[in-house]
Design an enzyme around this catalytic site. Structure first.
Site, short mmCIF file in Angstrom:
data_model
loop_
_atom_site.label_atom_id
_atom_site.label_comp_id
_atom_site.label_asym_id
_atom_site.label_seq_id
_atom_site.Cartn_x
_atom_site.Cartn_y
_atom_site.Cartn_z
N CYS A 41 22.90 68.82 -10.87
CA CYS A 41 23.72 69.97 -10.44
C CYS A 41 22.99 71.30 -10.63
O CYS A 41 23.07 72.18 -9.77
CB CYS A 41 25.06 69.97 -11.16
SG CYS A 41 24.99 69.75 -12.95
N ASP A 69 30.55 74.43 -5.92
CA ASP A 69 30.37 73.28 -6.80
C ASP A 69 29.28 72.35 -6.25
O ASP A 69 29.45 71.75 -5.19
CB ASP A 69 31.70 72.53 -6.90
CG ASP A 69 31.71 71.49 -8.00
OD1 ASP A 69 30.63 71.06 -8.43
OD2 ASP A 69 32.81 71.11 -8.43
N HIS A 102 28.48 69.46 -7.31
CA HIS A 102 28.77 68.05 -7.59
C HIS A 102 29.35 67.31 -6.38
O HIS A 102 29.59 66.10 -6.45
CB HIS A 102 29.73 67.94 -8.77
CG HIS A 102 29.23 68.63 -10.01
ND1 HIS A 102 29.60 69.92 -10.34
CD2 HIS A 102 28.37 68.23 -10.97
CE1 HIS A 102 29.01 70.27 -11.46
NE2 HIS A 102 28.25 69.27 -11.87
#
Length: 242
Positions: A67, A192, A194
């Site tokens: 990440c 994000d 992820h």
């Protein structure tokens, strides 16, 4: 812009699959009485399972550990799209090798390994590869991030660069804040890394790119900013050379 010719060799256009500035067109945060401060300029959205490095088309499996690398790639894209650098987005291995060869990291624990990076690592890479200086903000608890919303708003107003947030097992890219000066309440525009699906805005917004509170839920079922968890933020500075 006061400078658009920082170091960083190489070129290479962005792959067609990359989404550019996916926060544009989002609904308001819902915070009453807030003032919004946002990233200035375009950037690209990098996330899990995309190809890594320039010229690759095969998916790269960094699910569970990459990440911060993806956040760094998004930050580099901002500097490239503002024409501060021509530095192409590096692969995970190239990031690791730079940190080992030039930034004092130990090869045994990093090179070719599925090793997490922290905000300081991103700062080391940006300084060496792009000549970009970074400021760092350390928060002893996730709730301290909201307490620093005024400082983060000033960053977006004066620097306008994406911010990396690292805490616990997760890293996120911060694109803006909506801050109510009177109540101290804040919402955070989170990108994000992820996400593991296709680059389709209808699947990405607002869950993976959207306005969040400190208590919003992550993909792991935890709060976005957890009380008692240490968080470190990397705030890249806009170049000021003439």
């Amino acid at each position: 812009r006061t400078c658009n010719a920082l170091g960083g060799g190489g070129g290479g256009g962005a792959p067609a699959y990359l989404l550019r500035s996916p926060h544009e067109g989002l609904a308001p945060s819902g915070l009453a009485g807030g003032v919004i401060s946002l990233v200035q300029g375009e950037y690209e959205y990098y996330h899990y399972l995309q190809p890594t490095g320039t010229g690759r088309t095969d998916k790269y499996d960094d699910n569970g550990w990459g990440c911060a690398y993806r956040s760094l790639q998004s930050i580099i894209s901002w500097f490239r799209l503002q024409r501060y650098t021509s530095h192409p987005n590096p692969s995970h291995y190239q990031i690791q090798k730079t940190l080992v060869d030039h930034c004092g990291q130990e090869a045994d624990g990093l090179l070719g390994k599925k090793t997490w990076l922290g905000s300081q690592d991103l700062g080391f890479y940006l300084e060496h590869a792009l000549g970009v200086q970074c400021r760092f903000l350390s928060c002893a608890s996730g709730h301290d991030i909201a307490a620093n919303a005024r400082q983060l708003a000033r960053h977006f107003e004066s620097q306008g660069t994406p911010v990396m947030i690292g805490g616990g097992e997760l890293a996120f890219t911060l694109l803006g804040v909506d801050f109510n000066e009177r109540t101290g309440e804040a919402r955070f525009l989170i990108m994000d890394p992820h996400y593991v699906g296709p680059d389709d805005l209808s699947q990405i917004r607002p869950k993976w790119v959207g306005w969040k509170s400190q208590d919003s839920t992550t993909h792991l079922g935890t709060k976005l900013f957890q009380q008692g968890e240490l968080y470190n933020l990397c705030l890249p500075q806009r170049p000021s050379c003439v």
